[in-house]
Design an enzyme around this catalytic site. Sequence first.
Site, PDB file in Angstrom:
ATOM      1  N   ASP A  80       0.844  -1.192   0.000  1.00  0.00           N
ATOM      2  CA  ASP A  80       0.000   0.000   0.000  1.00  0.00           C
ATOM      3  C   ASP A  80       0.883   1.246   0.000  1.00  0.00           C
ATOM      4  O   ASP A  80       1.990   1.217  -0.561  1.00  0.00           O
ATOM      5  CB  ASP A  80      -0.933  -0.024   1.219  1.00  0.00           C
ATOM      6  CG  ASP A  80      -2.293   0.608   0.938  1.00  0.00           C
ATOM      7  OD1 ASP A  80      -2.318   1.819   0.646  1.00  0.00           O
ATOM      8  OD2 ASP A  80      -3.319  -0.098   1.012  1.00  0.00           O
ATOM      9  N   HIS A 119      -3.712   6.045   3.326  1.00  0.00           N
ATOM     10  CA  HIS A 119      -4.414   4.848   2.868  1.00  0.00           C
ATOM     11  C   HIS A 119      -3.792   3.578   3.445  1.00  0.00           C
ATOM     12  O   HIS A 119      -4.493   2.695   3.966  1.00  0.00           O
ATOM     13  CB  HIS A 119      -4.389   4.823   1.332  1.00  0.00           C
ATOM     14  CG  HIS A 119      -5.272   3.808   0.687  1.00  0.00           C
ATOM     15  ND1 HIS A 119      -4.861   2.506   0.451  1.00  0.00           N
ATOM     16  CD2 HIS A 119      -6.530   3.889   0.205  1.00  0.00           C
ATOM     17  CE1 HIS A 119      -5.844   1.845  -0.149  1.00  0.00           C
ATOM     18  NE2 HIS A 119      -6.872   2.650  -0.315  1.00  0.00           N
ATOM     19  N   SER A 121     -11.176  -0.895  -0.699  1.00  0.00           N
ATOM     20  CA  SER A 121      -9.890  -0.821   0.013  1.00  0.00           C
ATOM     21  C   SER A 121     -10.058  -1.079   1.495  1.00  0.00           C
ATOM     22  O   SER A 121      -9.165  -1.639   2.149  1.00  0.00           O
ATOM     23  CB  SER A 121      -9.267   0.573  -0.169  1.00  0.00           C
ATOM     24  OG  SER A 121      -8.724   0.724  -1.443  1.00  0.00           O
TER      25      SER A 121
END
Length: 775
Positions: free
Chosen positions: A147, A224, A553
């Site tokens: 990520d 994220h 996600s």
Amino acid sequence: MGKPIPLCALLCLLLFPCGQVIMNITKVEATSNVHIVYLGETQHDDPMLTANSHHDMLASVVGSKEIASELMVYSYKHGFSGFAAKFTESQAQKVAELPGVVRVIPNSLHRIQTTRSWDFLGLSAHSPVNTLHNSSMGDGVIIGVLDTGIWPEAKSFSDKGLGPIPSHWKGVCESGKRFKAKSHCNRKIIGARWFVEGLVAEYGQPLNISGNREFLSPRDANGHGTHTASTAAGTFVHNVSYRGLGHGTIRGGAPRARLAIYKVCWNVLGGQCSSADILKAFDEAIHDGVDVLSLSIGSSIPLFSDIDERDGIATGSFHAVAKGITVVCGAANDGPFAQTVQNSAPWILTVAASSMDRAFPTPITLGNNKTFLGQAIYTGKEIGFSSLIYPEAKGLNPNSAGVCQSLSVDNSMVAGKVVLCFTTMNLGAVRSAAEVVKEAGGVGLIVAKNPGEALYPCTDGFPCVEVDYEIGTRILFYIRSTRSPVVKLSPSKTIVGEPVLAKVAHFSSRGPNSIAPAILKPDIAAPGVNILAATSPLDRFQDGGYAMHSGTSMATPHVSGIAALLKAIHPDWSPAAIKSAIVTTAWRNNPSGFPVFAEGSPQKLADPFDYGGGITNPNGAAQPGLVYDMATDDYVNYLCAMAYNNTAISRLTGNPTVCPTEGPSILNINLPSITIPNLRNSTTLTRTVTNVGASTSIYRAVIEPPFGTSVSVEPNVLVFDRKTKKLTFSVTVNAAHQVNTGYFFGSITWTDGVHTVRTPLSVRTEISQPYIDEN
């Protein structure tokens, strides 16, 4: 003045025959319970008058103001009108019948809870017997996260109470800009690497040229990666909320699992990840000894083939799965449109996003005293009754000025007012409209849009409340029928539990699979809407180091965490076994028994192309009874069935491969699902199940045939004993009518009275092509 009448006698005289009253008083003391009396919106702005009316109402039921004062627990007099008091069941029934009472609700006890998703999935930390505790919370399992990196200072990554680093770990922690290996890695973050060369080679410029902050290190400049890592394996952090909403304890699915961070995505051009970097990360992760890999990364339609190295995820994951590593990927966020699912290779566990049993209702009260509930993340002060407008243009299209993404307003029109607009678009339209209204001096925004539960706050806490088109139209009709329309916007509240039903999220990408329609995708759904987790302080949506985000996600690390728990309980299970256990035990209904719906236009009952097997059920997955297992040879058979050439397959597998002249049927790939995209008359396929439950077991088939088909299973009883661990059965599906149809859905379920092993069945029939004589 005469002698005071005893209370008992007074009650006797007024209410009951005297012989009964003592017994009844004793019963009242034993069985009085707190109930909440909900009266709807407050009728006036004076809280004292509202409170007095509550006491009067209670007194009318219990007999006096003195008793009412003793029984009153709370008076709700600001956000809404109501009160909590101690009632017997008969008194609660009486108050429910009074004018103005909307509902009487028994009080319930609540624990300080997680930010909900894990409790919703049945993994409450307060339950002594569930998969969370049976797996020691994933202790000893390593989850690799590909990520945007990690913010190591987040409390979610504390290693307090963790034992030594697992002995099978062979990875490293790399230093870099604002990331020191010795201080930022610990017994929770046991490895951290970063891969950027592939992106720099393509990008051709320094990473900071776009103006977005970035670190040449594992440190997360986006948020994220921190969010997904903490959702998968974050430790317990108490007293967390997002702007006052969703208050509780946050944690990951496997709180004692360890994290290996592979930063492959970078904060440029909206977040970019190079296939070269992804493949390198896969390569290192396989070496490092991870047990599960979590990737909340996708590409775009059209997809690259399974053997095309440009799809670094399909290629890298093939090798990881061949080494026994479960790879979990997101289905993408291009829903609700069909054939948009990504990460569709059969060796990947592909995750759709659902909501959960939590909502953030936000009251909208019109001047005609009608209240509608919108959805928002707004915790500011109440916006008292203010003028309400809908911008209308002159000419043939009066609605053109009220489109959210192209609002046409000025200060004189909007200052001090709440604006209503309509849009067919998503978050971008909401935020841009809020900026326009705020800039023009408006005090609030109501956005009518396609129903969807994913929420984000507007800039600087500006109140922007979302409603569906029906409510938006009713508000618009009020505006058009009233000389001086006004509205009040109240702060959002958090509600959880049975009144709120989980749905497949509007944005979640849907099947069928555009590469291989006979391979069901997505495989499973998990919570991915308004997920509260740790983030980077550089995340523009962060509040105190935490953020509430939505997307597949966010759903992906839920399943990654569950896969880690299953790996801890069953260390010898293959990735296919873990996937099978998750798919075949999934929920198709909410805990309340209501079926799961899929958001879209229109909303509909969810089917396997929306959520695969259903919403993940981790406690069921830990004891599935039977699994559909697969090994590398099975995936090679799939590649041959897809008619990929031998050279390309050999290049992917790393071994010389020659497919048989008559290739295997793709319908026989031993998946925990059956999808027949072109049934013409009749077809027969096979599956093999492995018994992972009691050594002596008898399973019987229960068939739910798709509409327009007949389905049979041979044998329809499977008998396992100490010697027989695997059994093969055949499934024959016949078309009842010779017509072209869309897909219809059913299932084949094996049950032994304890376990329920459900295989989703999706069938589309088509007319056999007529023979054409070209002579």
